[in-house]
Design a protein around this motif. Structure first.
Motif, PDB file in Angstrom:
ATOM      1  N   UNK A 252       0.808  -1.213   0.000  1.00 22.20           N
ATOM      2  CA  UNK A 252       0.000   0.000   0.000  1.00 22.20           C
ATOM      3  C   UNK A 252       0.845   1.268   0.000  1.00 22.20           C
ATOM      4  N   UNK A 253       1.978   1.249   0.701  1.00 20.18           N
ATOM      5  CA  UNK A 253       2.784   2.455   0.816  1.00 20.18           C
ATOM      6  C   UNK A 253       3.562   2.759  -0.453  1.00 20.18           C
ATOM      7  N   UNK A 254       3.508   1.853  -1.434  1.00 24.42           N
ATOM      8  CA  UNK A 254       4.176   2.108  -2.703  1.00 24.42           C
ATOM      9  C   UNK A 254       3.229   1.867  -3.877  1.00 24.42           C
ATOM     10  N   UNK A 255       1.936   2.129  -3.671  1.00 19.93           N
ATOM     11  CA  UNK A 255       0.969   1.890  -4.735  1.00 19.93           C
ATOM     12  C   UNK A 255      -0.019   3.041  -4.827  1.00 19.93           C
ATOM     13  N   UNK A 256      -0.067   3.672  -5.989  1.00 22.66           N
ATOM     14  CA  UNK A 256      -1.046   4.703  -6.288  1.00 22.66           C
ATOM     15  C   UNK A 256      -2.279   4.044  -6.892  1.00 22.66           C
TER      16      UNK A 256
END
Length: 438
Positions: A252-256
């Motif tokens: 989640x912290x690396x997904x737009x």
């Protein structure tokens, strides 16, 4: 090589690796045939959209995103960053000479996947002159796909006919097309790779036929409005499955994740929004036909619980994705990146957007408008104060009677005059009687 030069080279290489690793995964979700009025985060109490509402609460909600009034025109514009006036040639067709956001991200090192609805190749259900004239998913910048309506039509919901990586597969009556598409997306996300990924999910839901979903308690195909409401709820569940899976797998912290819609709601559907009843405007140049939801979600990057009132045009998606991916945006496009706004920065907002619409150019004439957040000038001269006339029933005739109307009219007149009034990308069809394509 001197020690200083070697150090500089090592530093440059390290920076490149860091930049590459910082590029986010990108998931773009495009739901089918549903306008802004059908979402809780836009004020609806009629429809159940808790997952999308949660994305908006934890991310950014745009209040002025505008599509084309119909599916193929919107997809062509979104995927290429160009106005329909420049590259739209026929319904169900994406011209083979076009470069898509799939191409850009694929060439920049992304794994790419598309699932859901294609309708850009010219399937065998269309007249002969359109068949196979468009672009196949393999030629549009996608490594893998699971799609309804590539070269054949078939059913999209129960017992769907899908093309998975070039193989046409007929599924059973107990299998549901949208579920299969999501399963393929989750499998793709789970594939091990050092590359970031791009998933484009042009959803099959909530397009008609309005039929029961797997969660529907009644299997009555005649209750169109209720079935539509249940389809909206099931669409939201599917979006939630993807968002939850990204979270559960630690990505989640690396997904737009971007969520939007391709055009307004079907005209047979009526929706209550605040004190107004809005009849679906699909295929129309009204607010109900072109105003769609847009939510951006990226925990820790996109400011939570924020609203952006900047104008967003469908041509803006390509340069925005290119900026996030570190790809080179084509020089001659109509789109403008809204990456800065997603990151909580001012960016360079639009003063107006332009919509050119001619879905069947072999037999119809184009219509167009220019607009900003409040004012809208149609190509036929109708001037609308949309903020106070969302149903567009009362064009203004006396500009002096409303403050700011004259200045807005002058601005939008200049905008219309600056854009093409006729399309330039037509397929060459033999003409029959009345100058219509055979």
């Amino acid at each position: 090589m001197t020690s200083a030069a070697l150090f500089a080279q090592l530093l440059y290489t390290t920076q490149l690796k860091a930049e590459s690793s910082d590029r986010p995964n990108v998931i773009l979700i495009l739901t089918d045939d549903i306008g802004y009025e059908c979402f809780g985060c836009y004020g609806s109490q009629q429809y159940q959209t808790p997952n999308i509402d949660r994305m908006a609460a934890r991310g950014m909600r745009f209040t002025h995103c505008y599509s084309q009034p119909l599916c193929t025109p919107s997809r062509v514009k979104m995927m290429t960053g160009l106005s329909n006036a420049r590259n739209y040639s026929a319904f169900s067709i994406l011209n083979r000479d076009q470069r898509t956001f799939g191409h850009l991200l694929q060439e920049t090192g992304y794994r790419t996947m598309i699932a859901g609805k294609w309708q850009l190749y010219g399937a065998n259900n269309y007249p002969q002159r359109f068949r196979a004239k468009g672009m196949a998913p393999s030629d549009a910048g996608f490594d893998q796909w699971c799609l309804w309506q590539v070269d054949q039509l078939g059913e999209r919901y129960d017992a769907p006919l899908l093309n998975i990586n070039g193989e046409t597969r007929q599924f059973s009556a107990k299998q549901y097309g949208p579920d299969i598409a999501v399963e393929q997306i989750l499998k793709f996300i789970d594939q091990k790779s050092d590359q970031p990924y791009f998933v484009y999910y042009p959803m099959i839901l909530v397009h008609n036929p309005f039929v029961p979903t797997p969660d529907s308690k009644l299997r009555d195909t005649k209750r169109k409005q209720k079935n539509f409401e249940e389809m909206v709820a099931y669409m939201d569940i599917q979006v939630g499955k993807i968002v939850d899976h990204v979270q559960q797998t630690g990505q989640a912290e690396n997904t737009l994740i971007l969520f939007t819609g391709d055009n307004g709601t079907n005209t047979k559907i009526r929706s209550q929004l605040n004190d107004q009843v809005i009849q679906g405007g699909k295929g129309k140049m009204t607010d109900a036909g072109t105003r769609v939801p847009l939510v951006g979600y990226w925990p820790g990057v996109i400011p939570p619980d924020t609203t952006c009132a900047d104008l967003i045009d469908f041509s803006d998606f390509l340069p925005t994705l290119a900026d996030f991916a570190g790809a080179t945006t084509p020089a001659k496009i109509d789109g403008r990146s809204f990456q800065p706004q997603l990151l909580g920065k001012p960016g360079t907002p639009r003063d107006w957007i332009y919509c050119y619409y001619n879905p069947r150019p072999e037999k119809t004439k184009p219509v167009r408008f220019a607009r900003d957040q409040r004012w809208k000038l149609h190509g036929d001269g109708r001037f609308i104060d949309v903020e106070n006339d969302v149903l567009e029933k009362h064009p203004l005739t006396d500009l002096s009677a409303t403050p700011d109307a004259a200045a807005a009219h002058a601005k939008l007149t200049a905008a219309l005059n600056s854009q093409p009034a006729e399309g330039v990308a037509l397929l060459k069809f033999p003409l029959g009687p009345n100058n219509q394509a055979k």
